[in-house]
Design an enzyme around this catalytic site. Structure first.
Site, PDB file in Angstrom:
ATOM      1  N   GLU A 135      25.647  42.672  52.789  1.00 19.58           N
ATOM      2  CA  GLU A 135      24.799  41.501  53.072  1.00 19.58           C
ATOM      3  C   GLU A 135      24.290  41.468  54.510  1.00 19.58           C
ATOM      4  O   GLU A 135      24.442  40.469  55.208  1.00 19.58           O
ATOM      5  CB  GLU A 135      25.574  40.214  52.760  1.00 19.58           C
ATOM      6  N   ASN A 177      25.629  46.957  49.942  1.00 16.96           N
ATOM      7  CA  ASN A 177      25.852  45.992  48.856  1.00 16.96           C
ATOM      8  C   ASN A 177      25.227  44.642  49.232  1.00 16.96           C
ATOM      9  O   ASN A 177      25.391  44.179  50.363  1.00 16.96           O
ATOM     10  CB  ASN A 177      27.386  45.835  48.713  1.00 16.96           C
ATOM     11  N   HIS A 213      25.287  38.033  41.408  1.00 19.18           N
ATOM     12  CA  HIS A 213      25.798  36.660  41.297  1.00 19.18           C
ATOM     13  C   HIS A 213      24.602  35.828  40.838  1.00 19.18           C
ATOM     14  O   HIS A 213      23.759  35.440  41.641  1.00 19.18           O
ATOM     15  CB  HIS A 213      26.311  36.149  42.647  1.00 19.18           C
ATOM     16  N   GLU A 243      29.241  42.801  41.351  1.00 18.20           N
ATOM     17  CA  GLU A 243      29.988  41.535  41.450  1.00 18.20           C
ATOM     18  C   GLU A 243      29.491  40.512  40.439  1.00 18.20           C
ATOM     19  O   GLU A 243      29.417  39.316  40.728  1.00 18.20           O
ATOM     20  CB  GLU A 243      29.856  40.953  42.866  1.00 18.20           C
ATOM     21  N   ASP A 245      28.588  37.669  37.989  1.00 15.62           N
ATOM     22  CA  ASP A 245      29.014  36.461  37.273  1.00 15.62           C
ATOM     23  C   ASP A 245      27.762  35.650  36.966  1.00 15.62           C
ATOM     24  O   ASP A 245      26.726  35.826  37.617  1.00 15.62           O
ATOM     25  CB  ASP A 245      30.102  35.649  37.996  1.00 15.62           C
TER      26      ASP A 245
HETATM   27  C1  XIL Z   1      34.297  35.942  48.071  1.00 12.90           C
HETATM   28  C2  XIL Z   1      35.727  35.809  47.569  1.00 12.90           C
HETATM   29  O1  XIL Z   1      35.778  35.992  46.176  1.00 12.90           O
HETATM   30  C3  XIL Z   1      36.266  34.437  47.932  1.00 12.90           C
HETATM   31  O2  XIL Z   1      37.638  34.328  47.585  1.00 12.90           O
HETATM   32  C4  XIL Z   1      36.087  34.178  49.428  1.00 12.90           C
HETATM   33  O3  XIL Z   1      36.476  32.848  49.723  1.00 12.90           O
HETATM   34  C5  XIL Z   1      34.646  34.402  49.840  1.00 12.90           C
HETATM   35  O4  XIL Z   1      34.243  35.704  49.457  1.00 12.90           O
HETATM   36  N1  XIL Z   1      29.857  38.447  47.862  1.00 12.90           N
HETATM   37  C6  XIL Z   1      30.816  39.335  48.268  1.00 12.90           C
HETATM   38  C7  XIL Z   1      32.258  38.988  48.124  1.00 12.90           C
HETATM   39  O5  XIL Z   1      30.484  40.474  48.632  1.00 12.90           O
HETATM   40  O6  XIL Z   1      33.039  39.568  49.130  1.00 12.90           O
HETATM   41  C8  XIL Z   1      32.460  37.498  48.100  1.00 12.90           C
HETATM   42  O7  XIL Z   1      33.842  37.258  47.835  1.00 12.90           O
HETATM   43  C9  XIL Z   1      31.569  36.868  47.069  1.00 12.90           C
HETATM   44  C10 XIL Z   1      30.119  37.101  47.414  1.00 12.90           C
END
Ligand code: XIL
Length: 331
Positions: A135, A177, A213, A243, A245
């Protein structure tokens, strides 16, 4: 739970190397039997949700804590799981001491080298993929100013981080990523430009992680996702969905209706990935609605994953199986 057909078995029938995975919390692997059994049964790769991030591994300057990460690095291979390293450079999970640190660029570069050396060196040869940088850019493509590496080193920290990681662990595949960069247009175009620049400069980058996400009404179409993967892989890079969801709470309708739509979204994303020869993995950010970061980040009942809070399959789980079965060569 025992009767669930394992996703990893369906993946094994694909006749190609393919990672099916999830993020995990090592504490739950230790403390919750259903959680650990499901991870071991369903997946072939795991990502530590937080345990390799900077604030967890170096909470105090110069003092490392690898206990949780080490636990996962022992547990995963004992259960035939690969580990995706996550993540070496990020603007979140930065300890207070680093956020306020003032130092020279040379000192910051030395600190980055020690950080990468400590993590990638400790697990050298045991991490299949590192998310080297996570990011790094804003929606418009400008660099995130609140990253300590950006602030203390400048734009070229990214190139340096990839070079350092490659020198430390030459067998790991190295990824950039990001989120909201899954389809075409907007930030996806900026990520494309960023990684195209890395490739052009000969920086050792091997792949791009599309976080995915997403939400029922905020997601790329299949065509957009496919086009983005196609242009990234045309650069010679691999891609993974890293990642996923799918938030559903804000949508009208019954839960049943929402979960039916959610299943379509999971199936379509996995279909696109399986259709791309260089999409080499599909990972979600958790797997049971009992333990999801969405609860804290977006509020209750986002229900973004494919097993419910009792570990029973939701329609999305069956939809993933349908996509895998469809992609498997006929025997
Ligand atoms: C998130 C974790 O799941 C949480 O527990 C934490 O509080 C914040 O980070 N993108 C990413 C992950 O690359 O590392 C993040 O993980 C979610 C968004």
């Amino acid at each position: 739970m025992d009767s669930l057909l394992p996703l990893r078995e369906a993946v094994a029938k694909l006749n190609r190397p393919f990672q099916i995975g999830t993020c995990v919390r090592p504490a739950l692997l230790r403390d919750e039997a259903d959680y650990a059994a499901t991870v071991a049964a369903q997946f072939n790769t795991v990502t530590p949700g937080n345990e390799m991030k900077f604030c967890r591994t170096q909470p105090t300057q110069g003092q490392y804590d690898f206990r949780d990460a080490d636990m996962l690095m022992d547990w995963a291979p004992a259960h035939n799981l690969a580990v995706r390293g996550h993540t070496l450079c990020w603007h979140e999970c930065v300890p207070d001491w680093l956020n306020v640190l003032e130092c020279s660029r040379a000192d910051a570069l030395a600190m980055l080298q020690r950080h990468i050396g400590a993590l990638a060196g400790r697990y050298r040869g045991h991490i299949t993929i590192w998310d080297v940088v996570n990011e790094a850019i804003e929606e418009d493509g400008t660099r995130r100013a609140n990253s300590p590496w950006q602030r203390l080193i400048g734009d070229d920290y990214l190139d340096t981080a990839f070079h350092l990681t490659h020198a430390t662990d030459p067998t790991a595949r190295l990824y950039y990523n990001d989120f909201d960069a899954d389809g075409m247009g907007g930030k996806a175009d900026q990520v494309y430009e960023l990684v195209a620049g890395l490739v052009k400069r000969g920086v050792p980058i091997h792949g791009v992680g599309l976080q995915m996400h997403i939400a029922l009404d905020k997601r790329p179409t299949q065509a957009e996702l496919a086009a983005n993967m196609a242009r990234l892989t045309a650069l010679g890079l691999d891609v993974q969905i890293t990642e996923m969801d799918v938030r559903v709470r804000h949508m009208p309708g019954t839960w049943e209706e929402r979960f039916a739509q959610q299943a379509v979204v999971y199936r379509e994303a996995l279909e696109v990935c399986l259709d791309q020869p260089r999409c080499v993995g599909f990972l979600s950010w958790g797997f049971t609605d009992k333990h999801s970061w969405l609860t804290k980040r977006f509020g209750d009942d986002e229900a973004g994953l494919f097993l419910d809070a009792t570990y029973a399959p939701k329609p999305a789980f069956h939809a993933m199986h349908a996509a895998l079965a469809q992609a498997a060569p006929a025997v």
